[in-house]
Motif scaffolding. Structure first.
Motif, mmCIF file in Angstrom:
data_model
loop_
_atom_site.group_PDB
_atom_site.id
_atom_site.type_symbol
_atom_site.label_atom_id
_atom_site.label_comp_id
_atom_site.label_asym_id
_atom_site.label_seq_id
_atom_site.Cartn_x
_atom_site.Cartn_y
_atom_site.Cartn_z
ATOM 1 N N LEU A 151 4.401 10.576 -6.460
ATOM 2 C CA LEU A 151 5.559 10.982 -7.252
ATOM 3 C C LEU A 151 5.181 11.267 -8.704
ATOM 4 C CD1 LEU A 151 8.282 8.499 -5.906
ATOM 5 C CD2 LEU A 151 8.068 10.937 -5.411
ATOM 6 N N ILE A 152 4.309 10.465 -9.267
ATOM 7 C CA ILE A 152 3.892 10.670 -10.655
ATOM 8 C C ILE A 152 3.056 11.938 -10.803
ATOM 9 C CG2 ILE A 152 2.408 9.754 -12.493
ATOM 10 C CD1 ILE A 152 5.096 8.409 -12.358
ATOM 11 N N MET B 205 9.275 4.386 -9.465
ATOM 12 C CA MET B 205 9.181 3.008 -8.984
ATOM 13 C C MET B 205 10.331 2.692 -8.033
ATOM 14 S SD MET B 205 8.786 -0.508 -11.198
ATOM 15 C CE MET B 205 7.188 0.056 -11.782
ATOM 16 N N ILE B 206 11.544 3.136 -8.372
ATOM 17 C CA ILE B 206 12.692 2.889 -7.499
ATOM 18 C C ILE B 206 12.491 3.556 -6.144
ATOM 19 C CG2 ILE B 206 15.149 3.366 -7.147
ATOM 20 C CD1 ILE B 206 14.638 1.110 -9.093
ATOM 21 N N PHE B 207 12.062 4.829 -6.146
ATOM 22 C CA PHE B 207 11.870 5.541 -4.889
ATOM 23 C C PHE B 207 10.749 4.909 -4.063
ATOM 24 C CE2 PHE B 207 13.463 9.610 -7.184
ATOM 25 C CZ PHE B 207 14.754 9.107 -7.132
ATOM 26 N N SER B 208 9.707 4.415 -4.734
ATOM 27 C CA SER B 208 8.594 3.754 -4.031
ATOM 28 C C SER B 208 9.051 2.441 -3.411
ATOM 29 C CB SER B 208 7.433 3.500 -4.994
ATOM 30 O OG SER B 208 6.967 4.705 -5.558
ATOM 31 N N ILE B 209 9.905 1.715 -4.133
ATOM 32 C CA ILE B 209 10.466 0.476 -3.584
ATOM 33 C C ILE B 209 11.330 0.779 -2.366
ATOM 34 C CG2 ILE B 209 12.107 -1.392 -4.039
ATOM 35 C CD1 ILE B 209 11.087 -1.421 -6.930
ATOM 36 N N ILE B 210 12.104 1.865 -2.434
ATOM 37 C CA ILE B 210 12.926 2.266 -1.288
ATOM 38 C C ILE B 210 12.037 2.551 -0.077
ATOM 39 C CG2 ILE B 210 14.383 4.127 -0.379
ATOM 40 C CD1 ILE B 210 15.670 4.318 -3.145
ATOM 41 N N ALA B 211 10.934 3.270 -0.289
ATOM 42 C CA ALA B 211 10.026 3.611 0.820
ATOM 43 C C ALA B 211 9.375 2.367 1.409
ATOM 44 C CB ALA B 211 8.958 4.593 0.336
ATOM 45 N N ALA C 66 15.375 9.336 2.891
ATOM 46 C CA ALA C 66 16.029 10.517 2.327
ATOM 47 C C ALA C 66 17.490 10.229 2.000
ATOM 48 C CB ALA C 66 15.928 11.686 3.310
ATOM 49 N N VAL C 67 18.180 9.560 2.907
ATOM 50 C CA VAL C 67 19.595 9.235 2.675
ATOM 51 C C VAL C 67 19.741 8.320 1.461
ATOM 52 C CG1 VAL C 67 21.601 8.032 3.632
ATOM 53 C CG2 VAL C 67 20.247 9.562 5.090
ATOM 54 N N MET C 68 18.867 7.313 1.357
ATOM 55 C CA MET C 68 18.976 6.355 0.252
ATOM 56 C C MET C 68 18.624 7.010 -1.091
ATOM 57 S SD MET C 68 17.462 2.864 1.983
ATOM 58 C CE MET C 68 17.904 1.883 0.548
ATOM 59 N N VAL C 69 17.607 7.885 -1.092
ATOM 60 C CA VAL C 69 17.227 8.579 -2.331
ATOM 61 C C VAL C 69 18.345 9.517 -2.775
ATOM 62 C CG1 VAL C 69 15.648 10.300 -3.308
ATOM 63 C CG2 VAL C 69 14.741 8.370 -2.006
ATOM 64 N N PHE C 70 18.944 10.238 -1.822
ATOM 65 C CA PHE C 70 20.040 11.144 -2.150
ATOM 66 C C PHE C 70 21.227 10.372 -2.733
ATOM 67 C CE2 PHE C 70 23.848 13.604 -0.922
ATOM 68 C CZ PHE C 70 23.566 14.794 -1.592
ATOM 69 N N TRP C 71 21.528 9.234 -2.116
ATOM 70 C CA TRP C 71 22.610 8.399 -2.639
ATOM 71 C C TRP C 71 22.280 7.900 -4.047
ATOM 72 C CZ3 TRP C 71 22.315 3.334 -4.267
ATOM 73 C CH2 TRP C 71 23.547 2.732 -4.610
ATOM 74 N N VAL D 72 0.842 -1.207 0.000
ATOM 75 C CA VAL D 72 0.000 0.000 0.000
ATOM 76 C C VAL D 72 0.872 1.250 0.000
ATOM 77 C CG1 VAL D 72 -1.652 1.340 1.355
ATOM 78 C CG2 VAL D 72 -1.974 -1.122 1.084
ATOM 79 N N LEU D 73 1.923 1.245 0.836
ATOM 80 C CA LEU D 73 2.839 2.392 0.896
ATOM 81 C C LEU D 73 3.533 2.593 -0.449
ATOM 82 C CD1 LEU D 73 4.192 4.583 2.588
ATOM 83 C CD2 LEU D 73 5.896 2.889 3.302
ATOM 84 N N PHE D 74 3.987 1.512 -1.058
ATOM 85 C CA PHE D 74 4.624 1.591 -2.378
ATOM 86 C C PHE D 74 3.679 2.242 -3.385
ATOM 87 C CE2 PHE D 74 4.695 -0.302 -6.600
ATOM 88 C CZ PHE D 74 5.979 -0.021 -7.032
ATOM 89 N N SER D 75 2.415 1.800 -3.406
ATOM 90 C CA SER D 75 1.444 2.309 -4.376
ATOM 91 C C SER D 75 1.168 3.793 -4.169
ATOM 92 C CB SER D 75 0.142 1.509 -4.276
ATOM 93 O OG SER D 75 0.373 0.135 -4.466
ATOM 94 N N LYS D 76 0.989 4.189 -2.897
ATOM 95 C CA LYS D 76 0.669 5.587 -2.601
ATOM 96 C C LYS D 76 1.841 6.512 -2.947
ATOM 97 C CE LYS D 76 -2.831 4.807 0.964
ATOM 98 N NZ LYS D 76 -3.201 4.987 2.385
ATOM 99 N N VAL D 77 3.039 6.099 -2.583
ATOM 100 C CA VAL D 77 4.217 6.924 -2.894
ATOM 101 C C VAL D 77 4.393 7.042 -4.409
ATOM 102 C CG1 VAL D 77 6.742 7.044 -2.733
ATOM 103 C CG2 VAL D 77 5.395 6.409 -0.728
#
Length: 302
Positions: free
Chosen positions: A32-33, A53-59, A95-100, A23-28
């Motif tokens: 983002l889109i 999709m990558i950022f949603s998977i990270i979340a 945030a750290v993972m997305v920035f990286w 659910v979190l992946f889908s909402k994020v």
């Protein structure tokens, strides 16, 4: 301060972390889109989909992994303050993972307008903003999700019950005057007939369960059935002294002789035919287990 120290009631995402992650992946992904933070509009649409999709998977993945770490602490002592601290920790890690990841992609994908990579403060801003929106949406809809999950569970249990009711009992004639049950596995030959009082405990082992019980010869025997512990709960739901104290265990409350461990990690000590067994108790069920022990075995002080 009183609000932060208030007890946090059990949440949907405690019991169904896999569904909560999806659910979190889908909402994020949708956010983002639609909103295109991080200046995603500088990328081609297919790259936007890829990054979202990558950022949603990270979340979703960060939440699920953090849950596996925190699951042993989610009990009656869990407060709203702790829950908020947990949420903020997830936002920071994301945030750290997305920035990286932005730094990793720099120069590796084609953009329509060349821009500088985002600074960490911008990534933090977006991560916490989107994170708090997600937290509010999950928190505000939690009771509805819990009701929906309960309905699904009841529906599943009803189907399981109907399936076993269609199979004949066929208890042996000499056992008909006694209280015997027939535990059924998924295979027709997967059967165990016994008095439920003779059950010491049941342990889940992947796609199988192991029933530990006292035989007529006063020995502890084991029987492995190809079924789930949930299905056995349905078959034994009339016998409330057989209590599901942990997601992997059902115990006979009459065999509990004492409790061991700390406040955060307790075990029930079972005794039958001079054998002792240490069975873990879920922290989420600790209070209920205490009440059940008081009802069935008042000699045990928990």
């Amino acid at each position: 301060m009183r609000f932060l120290s208030a007890k946090c009631p059990p949440k949907f995402y405690w019991f169904y972390p896999e569904i909560a992650s999806i659910v979190l992946f889908s909402k994020v992904f949708i956010v983002l889109i639609l909103l295109q933070p991080f200046e995603l509009d500088r990328f081609t649409f297919d790259v936007q989909l890829y990054l979202s999709m990558i950022f949603s998977i990270i979340a979703g993945g960060t939440y699920y992994l953090s849950f596996l770490i925190m699951v042993n602490y989610l009990d009656e002592n869990w407060t709203i303050g702790k829950d908020l601290l947990w949420a903020n920790s997830i936002f920071l890690i994301v945030a750290v993972m997305v920035f990286w990841f932005f730094g990793f992609l720099d120069g590796k994908i084609e953009v329509e307008v060349q821009l500088e990579p985002p600074v960490f403060t911008d990534v933090l801003k977006y991560s916490f903003t989107i994170g708090w929106v997600m937290y509010y949406l999950i928190f505000s809809t939690d009771r509805y999700l819990m009701k929906f999950a309960l309905l699904l569970k009841l529906k599943k249990n009803k189907k399981i019950q109907e399936k076993f009711e269609k199979r004949p009992l066929q208890v042996e004639p000499e056992k008909q005057n006694s209280l015997y049950v027939r535990l059924l596995g998924k295979n027709k030959e997967d059967v165990l007939e016994l008095n439920p009082m003779d059950i010491v405990f049941i342990e889940a082992r992947g796609n199988y369960v192991e029933v530990n019980y006292k035989s007529h010869s006063n020995e502890i025997k084991k029987k492995v059935l190809r079924t789930s512990i949930i299905e056995l709960q349905v078959q034994l739901n009339s016998f409330t002294y057989l209590y599901n104290c942990h997601r992997s265990y059902i115990v006979n409350l009459y065999t509990v002789i004492e409790m061991t461990g700390t406040l955060k990690s307790k075990k029930a000590v079972l005794r039958c035919v001079n054998e002792l067994y240490n069975i873990p108790i879920s922290r989420l069920k600790m209070e209920e287990f205490n009440n059940m022990i008081e009802a069935y075995n008042t000699s045990i002080l928990v």
